[in-house]
Design a protein around this motif. Structure first.
Motif, short mmCIF file in Angstrom:
data_model
loop_
_atom_site.label_atom_id
_atom_site.label_comp_id
_atom_site.label_asym_id
_atom_site.label_seq_id
_atom_site.Cartn_x
_atom_site.Cartn_y
_atom_site.Cartn_z
N MET A 164 0.85 -1.19 0.00
CA MET A 164 0.00 0.00 0.00
C MET A 164 0.89 1.23 0.00
O MET A 164 1.75 1.38 0.83
N LEU A 165 0.63 2.07 -0.97
CA LEU A 165 1.43 3.29 -1.07
C LEU A 165 0.44 4.45 -1.09
O LEU A 165 -0.38 4.55 -1.99
N TRP A 166 0.51 5.27 -0.08
CA TRP A 166 -0.45 6.38 0.00
C TRP A 166 0.23 7.70 -0.25
O TRP A 166 1.29 7.98 0.28
N PHE A 167 -0.44 8.53 -1.09
CA PHE A 167 -0.01 9.91 -1.28
C PHE A 167 -1.00 10.78 -0.54
O PHE A 167 -2.21 10.56 -0.64
N CYS A 168 -0.51 11.78 0.16
CA CYS A 168 -1.45 12.75 0.71
C CYS A 168 -1.15 14.09 0.07
O CYS A 168 0.00 14.56 0.11
N VAL A 169 -2.16 14.68 -0.54
CA VAL A 169 -2.00 16.00 -1.15
C VAL A 169 -2.63 17.00 -0.22
O VAL A 169 -3.84 17.04 -0.05
N GLU A 170 -1.77 17.81 0.42
CA GLU A 170 -2.29 18.78 1.39
C GLU A 170 -2.30 20.14 0.72
O GLU A 170 -1.33 20.52 0.05
N THR A 199 0.61 22.96 -3.22
CA THR A 199 0.45 21.64 -2.60
C THR A 199 1.68 21.23 -1.82
O THR A 199 2.79 21.62 -2.14
N ASP A 200 1.43 20.40 -0.82
CA ASP A 200 2.52 19.66 -0.16
C ASP A 200 2.15 18.20 -0.27
O ASP A 200 1.01 17.83 0.00
N ILE A 201 3.11 17.38 -0.63
CA ILE A 201 2.79 15.96 -0.82
C ILE A 201 3.55 15.13 0.18
O ILE A 201 4.76 15.32 0.38
N GLY A 202 2.84 14.20 0.81
CA GLY A 202 3.49 13.28 1.73
C GLY A 202 3.27 11.86 1.25
O GLY A 202 2.20 11.53 0.75
N ILE A 203 4.30 11.03 1.35
CA ILE A 203 4.21 9.66 0.84
C ILE A 203 4.50 8.72 1.99
O ILE A 203 5.53 8.86 2.68
N ALA A 204 3.61 7.75 2.22
CA ALA A 204 3.85 6.79 3.32
C ALA A 204 3.06 5.54 3.06
O ALA A 204 2.38 5.41 2.04
N HIS A 205 3.14 4.60 4.00
CA HIS A 205 2.45 3.33 3.81
C HIS A 205 1.05 3.34 4.42
O HIS A 205 0.31 2.38 4.23
N THR A 206 0.71 4.35 5.20
CA THR A 206 -0.65 4.45 5.70
C THR A 206 -1.15 5.87 5.43
O THR A 206 -0.34 6.79 5.33
N PRO A 207 -2.47 6.03 5.35
CA PRO A 207 -2.99 7.37 5.04
C PRO A 207 -2.64 8.40 6.10
O PRO A 207 -2.25 9.52 5.79
N TRP A 210 11.15 3.12 -7.75
CA TRP A 210 10.18 2.02 -7.73
C TRP A 210 10.26 1.39 -6.34
O TRP A 210 10.90 0.37 -6.15
N PRO A 211 9.63 2.01 -5.36
CA PRO A 211 9.85 1.54 -3.98
C PRO A 211 9.09 0.25 -3.70
O PRO A 211 7.98 0.06 -4.19
N THR A 212 9.66 -0.61 -2.93
CA THR A 212 8.91 -1.78 -2.46
C THR A 212 8.17 -1.39 -1.20
O THR A 212 8.43 -0.36 -0.59
N ALA A 213 7.26 -2.28 -0.78
CA ALA A 213 6.45 -1.97 0.41
C ALA A 213 7.35 -1.83 1.63
O ALA A 213 7.15 -0.96 2.48
N HIS A 214 8.33 -2.68 1.67
CA HIS A 214 9.23 -2.63 2.83
C HIS A 214 9.99 -1.31 2.89
O HIS A 214 10.11 -0.68 3.94
N VAL A 242 9.12 1.56 1.69
CA VAL A 242 8.23 2.67 2.07
C VAL A 242 7.99 2.65 3.57
O VAL A 242 8.05 3.66 4.26
N LYS A 243 7.74 1.44 4.08
CA LYS A 243 7.39 1.37 5.51
C LYS A 243 8.54 1.84 6.37
O LYS A 243 8.37 2.67 7.27
N THR A 244 9.75 1.34 6.09
CA THR A 244 10.86 1.70 6.97
C THR A 244 11.19 3.17 6.85
O THR A 244 11.38 3.86 7.86
N LEU A 245 11.24 3.67 5.61
CA LEU A 245 11.61 5.08 5.45
C LEU A 245 10.55 5.99 6.04
O LEU A 245 10.85 7.01 6.66
N ALA A 246 9.29 5.61 5.88
CA ALA A 246 8.23 6.47 6.41
C ALA A 246 8.29 6.51 7.92
O ALA A 246 8.19 7.57 8.54
N LEU A 247 8.45 5.33 8.53
CA LEU A 247 8.48 5.31 9.99
C LEU A 247 9.66 6.11 10.51
O LEU A 247 9.55 6.84 11.50
#
Lengths: 258, 490
Positions: B1-7, B131-139, B157-161, B163-168
């Motif tokens: 799961m790859l979530w973009f948030c457009v703020e 806009t500000d964009i944030g990318i993570a594994h959860t919304p 081309w990020p893998t799920a892993h 994304v999760k580690t970098l986001a956390l």
């Protein structure tokens, strides 16, 4: 010490900055007119595919459309673009156009109401590049030289053969069209007398006459007289009554006669 | 799961500023008499966030201020979510000013993470939003990252892993202000000396739950991905309507150009994202306290391009009578058709086909009126006036056909033609002595049912003749011996 005069003149003529009138680059974008006589008079051997042509004539119906006919037929078949008729004086008759060889599904008739609209429509048709040819008839008293210049530039940009039909009084006025031809009636039917007033790479020509395509008259005088006599005889009979005398079988085929 | 948030940090101001006719005027959004958001011309002239309204007006005399219009913001957010539909099918709106997109399925189409991000930023820039964009594994993580404007490097081309580690890792650095915890909780944490999320993650969860309640725990679990966080996704609207209201009424047509351009752009983006082409659009110009003036613009073929929509609408607008003062403009799509993109030839033969042929027809119709443009066709009738008919221009031209090299066109022959090239609308009377007959006669019966006397069928004897003025014409003699010219052999 003076050099040989011929050698110096030759050296001068070989200078790259000197342009000689006879050495004109042929315009490769032309479409043949279909008339060898006319082709030989034009430096480019045909109508320009992207340019403004003026055809001047004193009255309608002397053969101006038949002059363009072969070229229009070829353009309509080879290209997937419109042939636009802006403000035509009468109705272009579909069966006749089809017999000329023009693909009538590509014919576009535009009937604007005012002169300004007509000029706009012609310029748009020509500039947009969606027409392979555009024919226009304007109120000549209002057509100004700057309009003609704009149309010529637009034609060049859009790659359209733009043809402007004008009365013969316009021959005296200046025009920026690259080809101007004066059309006059010839003494015989199905012939047209043309005089090129302006062309690329040459002086105006003398009058010459050419035989138009799509001859309409093939019967001789004698046959015509015979048919007319028969016609008059028949037309004197009241309808429904048997013929007055047995008519001889006609020698030549009647054109769908009685 | 790859979530973009457009703020959209400045959404409130941008929504109100759409009404302004000119983009260079400084504008601020005001809440409780304090400036909360200001646009670029305003901040350039020296206005800072937090200053009072009076100060702001004294700094810039051209300043325009707005108070928050929540309904308009919500509508605009909904519109942006529709526009973002071209990037992902799972879009959800997070009030008050953010949109969440789940994009793991769209990465390949847009060429990787950064292509997608750039596309989103460009689209929103076109619509006029920062806009500000944030990318993570959860919304929720993406939301927090977007709000904190924290940037971190992700592979293309990020893998799920990954994304999760970098986001956390990045989440640990951001301050509690940007999270969804209430302000009282944030204060309590601040008094304990806890400022960032990283510190909270290190605390034992049982104690946290006992002190701050299960809601905080739930939030933290959804943030880090331990608990699922399903979101409702929007379904896009079936037709397009948009409206622009002005601050001051506009009274000349040139000033309408800018708002019409904005609306056309919105419509164009909507059409692209829904893969529709529009066949008919309706503009309404609404004055104050009077009926709206509507203008419908029709296209020969489904259109998507906003420039085409705008140029043809402007052409038609020139001929329209508008009310003296226009207060708002509305644009709606009236008829839609599925979009079919055309494939181009590899070696394009037509050098001059800059515009599609249908566009010429649209322009003629818009300026000259609906009936000014027509094509011609054969009609199966022996009567000359009815052997042709006027048709709508043949649109098959616009379909790109393979250039036909096999079938030759009808080569012009030196054949005898017996039909004139010009046909007169009504036969013109002529004198017999002016005509010298060349060929004929050809009798055409115009139909016994058309004449008044059934025993007296109206017939015409057609000849080809040469007129004394030099033209070659198609003449006929009717039953009474009167001669008429019916056409010219031009």
């Amino acid at each position: 010490m003076a050099d040989h005069p011929v050698a110096t003149v030759q050296a001068l003529l070989a200078h790259p900055d000197l342009w000689r009138a006879g050495r004109i680059e042929p315009n490769t974008q032309t479409i043949t007119t279909g008339y060898p006589v006319l082709d030989s008079l034009l430096a480019d051997r045909g109508w320009p595919k992207a340019g403004l042509v003026e055809l001047l004539s004193a009255q309608l119906g002397i053969g101006e459309l038949r002059l363009l006919g072969p070229a229009l037929a070829r353009l309509s078949v080879q290209e997937q673009r419109w042939i636009a008729w802006i403000n035509p004086p009468h109705i272009p008759y579909a069966p006749a156009l089809a017999e000329l060889g023009i693909d009538i599904s590509k014919v576009l008739l535009v009937q604007p109401k005012t002169y300004a609209d007509a000029l706009w429509a012609f310029e748009r048709a020509v500039k947009s590049g969606t027409c392979s040819a555009a024919l226009a008839w304007f109120d000549d008293a209002r057509l100004a030289a700057k309009d003609v210049r704009r149309l010529k530039l637009a034609a060049r940009r859009g790659g359209t053969l733009a043809v402007l039909f004008r009365p013969d009084t316009a021959a005296r006025r200046q025009s920026m069209a690259e080809l101007r031809i004066l059309l006059q009636q010839a003494s015989l039917p199905d012939r047209l007398s043309i005089e090129i007033l302006k062309r690329r790479g040459g002086w105006p020509t003398e009058r010459c006459s050419l035989e138009l395509a799509y001859r309409t008259t093939r019967v001789t005088r004698h046959e015509l007289r015979e048919q007319l006599t028969l016609w008059r005889a028949k037309s004197l009979c009241p309808i429904g009554a048997p013929p007055l005398c047995a008519l001889p079988a006609p020698q030549s085929a009647h054109a769908g006669g009685p | 799961m790859l979530w973009f948030c457009v703020e959209l940090p400045a959404l409130g101001l941008e929504v109100c500023a759409r009404r302004m006719p000119d983009e260079d005027i400084p504008a601020v959004l005001v809440q409780d008499n304090r400036v909360v958001v200001c646009n670029t011309p305003a901040s350039d002239s020296g206005i800072v966030i937090g200053c009072s309204l009076a100060t702001a007006h004294s700094i810039s005399h051209r300043l325009v201020h707005f108070s928050r219009d929540i309904a308009a913001e919500h509508e605009r957010l909904r519109f942006i979510a529709d526009a973002a539909y071209r990037f992902s099918a799972s879009i959800s709106i997070h009030e008050p000013s953010a949109i969440l997109l789940e994009v793991s399925g769209s990465l390949k189409l847009f060429g990787g993470l950064y292509g997608l991000k750039r596309g989103l930023i460009n689209l929103l820039g076109e619509l006029g939003h920062r806009t500000d964009i944030g990318i993570a594994h959860t919304p929720l993580a993406a939301l927090a990252l977007a709000r904190s404007k924290e940037n971190y490097e992700l592979p293309r081309w990020p893998t799920a892993h990954d994304v999760k580690t970098l986001a956390l890792e990045s989440l640990r650095r951001i301050s509690l202000r940007h999270t969804e915890c209430g302000s009282d909780i944030i204060e309590r944490f601040a008094s304990m000396g806890i400022e960032t999320l990283g510190q909270i993650f290190r605390l034992p969860t049982a104690e946290l739950g006992r002190r701050f309640g299960p809601k905080l725990l739930d939030y933290l679990e959804r943030l880090s991905g331990q608990r699922a966080d399903p979101r409702f996704c929007i379904t896009p609207a079936a037709s397009f309507t948009a409206e622009l209201n002005f601050l001051e009424s506009l009274s000349n047509k040139e000033s309408l150009a800018f708002p019409m351009q904005r609306l056309a752009q919105d419509l164009g983006n909507w059409l692209i994202s829904r893969q529709f082409g529009v066949l008919r659009i309706g503009w309404s110009f609404v004055p104050f306290n009077a009926d709206a003036v509507t203008m419908e613009v029709e296209f020969a073929e489904p259109q998507q391009n906003k420039q085409t929509l705008l140029s043809i609408s402007r052409l038609k607008l020139d001929a329209l009578d508008l009310p003296a003062e226009v207060l708002s403009i509305r644009l709606a799509s009236v008829r839609l058709a599925p979009w079919q993109a055309e494939s181009n030839f590899l070696f394009a033969r037509a050098e001059h086909s800059a515009h599609p042929p249908a566009e010429l027809i649209d322009q003629f119709k818009a300026r000259l009126g609906d009936g000014a443009c027509s094509g011609i066709a054969d009609n199966n009738n022996h009567r000359p006036e009815l052997a042709w008919r006027s048709t709508a221009p043949d649109m098959r031209l616009s379909k790109k056909q393979r250039p036909n090299t096999q079938t030759k066109g009808r080569e012009p022959q030196l054949a005898a033609t017996r039909r004139p090239l010009w046909l007169l609308k009504a036969p013109k009377p002529a004198l017999r002595r002016q005509l010298s007959l060349l060929r004929g006669p050809e009798r055409i019966d115009v139909g016994w049912w058309a004449s008044t006397n059934v025993y007296d069928p109206a017939h015409r004897d057609y000849f080809i003749a040469r007129h004394s003025d030099g033209s070659q014409c198609w003449v006929f003699a009717d039953r009474n011996g009167e001669w008429f010219i019916h056409g010219y052999f031009a």
